[in-house]
Motif scaffolding. Structure first.
Motif, PDB file in Angstrom:
ATOM      1  N   HIS A  64      -6.098  17.408 -88.987  1.00 48.41           N
ATOM      2  CA  HIS A  64      -7.448  16.899 -88.709  1.00 48.41           C
ATOM      3  C   HIS A  64      -8.538  17.645 -89.480  1.00 48.41           C
ATOM      4  CE1 HIS A  64      -7.919  20.646 -86.516  1.00 48.41           C
ATOM      5  NE2 HIS A  64      -6.656  20.464 -86.184  1.00 48.41           N
ATOM      6  N   GLU A  72     -17.698  20.773 -80.207  1.00 44.76           N
ATOM      7  CA  GLU A  72     -16.742  19.671 -80.146  1.00 44.76           C
ATOM      8  C   GLU A  72     -15.318  20.107 -80.471  1.00 44.76           C
ATOM      9  OE1 GLU A  72     -17.288  16.424 -79.272  1.00 44.76           O
ATOM     10  OE2 GLU A  72     -19.233  17.195 -78.603  1.00 44.76           O
ATOM     11  N   ARG A  76     -11.316  18.211 -79.328  1.00 42.43           N
ATOM     12  CA  ARG A  76     -10.482  17.413 -80.213  1.00 42.43           C
ATOM     13  C   ARG A  76      -9.041  17.374 -79.690  1.00 42.43           C
ATOM     14  NH1 ARG A  76     -13.098  15.735 -84.999  1.00 42.43           N
ATOM     15  NH2 ARG A  76     -15.256  15.539 -84.294  1.00 42.43           N
ATOM     16  N   LEU A  80      -5.992  11.524 -81.225  1.00 48.65           N
ATOM     17  CA  LEU A  80      -6.905  10.762 -82.080  1.00 48.65           C
ATOM     18  C   LEU A  80      -6.173  10.087 -83.239  1.00 48.65           C
ATOM     19  CD1 LEU A  80      -9.924  13.232 -82.235  1.00 48.65           C
ATOM     20  CD2 LEU A  80      -9.851  11.034 -81.062  1.00 48.65           C
ATOM     21  N   PHE A 103      -8.325  24.621 -82.159  1.00 48.16           N
ATOM     22  CA  PHE A 103      -8.729  23.241 -81.918  1.00 48.16           C
ATOM     23  C   PHE A 103      -8.026  22.683 -80.693  1.00 48.16           C
ATOM     24  CE2 PHE A 103      -9.794  23.745 -86.338  1.00 48.16           C
ATOM     25  CZ  PHE A 103     -10.917  22.962 -86.521  1.00 48.16           C
ATOM     26  N   GLY A 104      -8.749  21.856 -79.935  1.00 46.37           N
ATOM     27  CA  GLY A 104      -8.147  21.209 -78.788  1.00 46.37           C
ATOM     28  C   GLY A 104      -7.528  22.212 -77.835  1.00 46.37           C
TER      29      GLY A 104
END
Length: 202
Positions: A64, A72, A76, A80, A103-104
């Motif tokens: 990604h 944000e 994530r 997605l 991330f996430g």
């Protein structure tokens, strides 16, 4: 399996669009956490998918980009890229959508992303860190019976595209994988507003 509960309604709708296709094609998917250094027990959040057929399947790894708003980043999710994963699985590939560190739900924290500067961007260091995350993921996936990492395709967008460039420049160990193709969608890093990126600051 786990979800970002804030966005579950979106994912339920999204997955439902492909439900009949998944059943017809006999495609299997799950969310896992791939073990990786400096991620504590979180590992790397990943969506894996493969055709429900015998034998190994050539691996397609997808990664990604980075949202401009760092708040944000934890929101994530690998989900997605569910639709893209389905399309590769329909064509006989095994797929792994990998969220890099921080991330996430991946471990590793946000600190590596908070000190970037357009005046002195650490492109090489940033790229090596991102590509190392992917190499750790590939090494783990190489041990799974459904993936053939000797025929790996790697795909990334934005900072993920930059990670893919790093991965092709500094490839995994031969025992883990052979990268046969890399696809870079708008690879790069550093943007401080819409249409304004580091190096093009007019």
């Amino acid at each position: 399996m786990f979800f970002n509960f804030i966005k579950i309604p979106t994912y339920i709708f999204f997955i439902s669009l492909f439900q009949n296709q998944l059943l017809a094609q006999k495609i299997v998917w799950e969310q896992i956490q791939i073990p990786a250094e400096k991620t504590n027990s979180n590992g790397l959040e990943s969506l894996i998918m493969w055709p429900d057929t015998k034998g190994k399947h050539p691996l397609t790894l997808i990664t990604h980009g980075t949202p401009r708003n760092h708040e944000e980043i934890p929101k994530r999710t690998a989900m997605l890229f569910f639709a893209q994963a389905v399309e590769f699985a329909r064509r006989g590939f095994g797929v792994a959508v990998v969220m890099r560190k921080g991330f996430g739900h991946s471990g590793g924290g946000l600190s590596r992303y908070l000190n970037d500067s357009c005046t002195s961007p650490p492109y090489l260091l940033r790229t090596k860190k991102a590509s190392n995350d992917l190499k750790e993921a590939i090494s783990y996936l190489s041990s799974m019976p459904q993936f053939d990492t000797s025929k790996t395709i790697v795909i990334g967008v934005s900072t993920g595209g930059l990670a893919i460039l790093g991965l092709t420049a500094f490839p995994p160990e031969p025992k883990d994988a052979v990268v046969v193709a890399g696809v870079n969608f708008a690879g790069g890093s550093g943007s401080y507003s819409n249409g304004r990126i580091c190096g093009l600051m007019n």
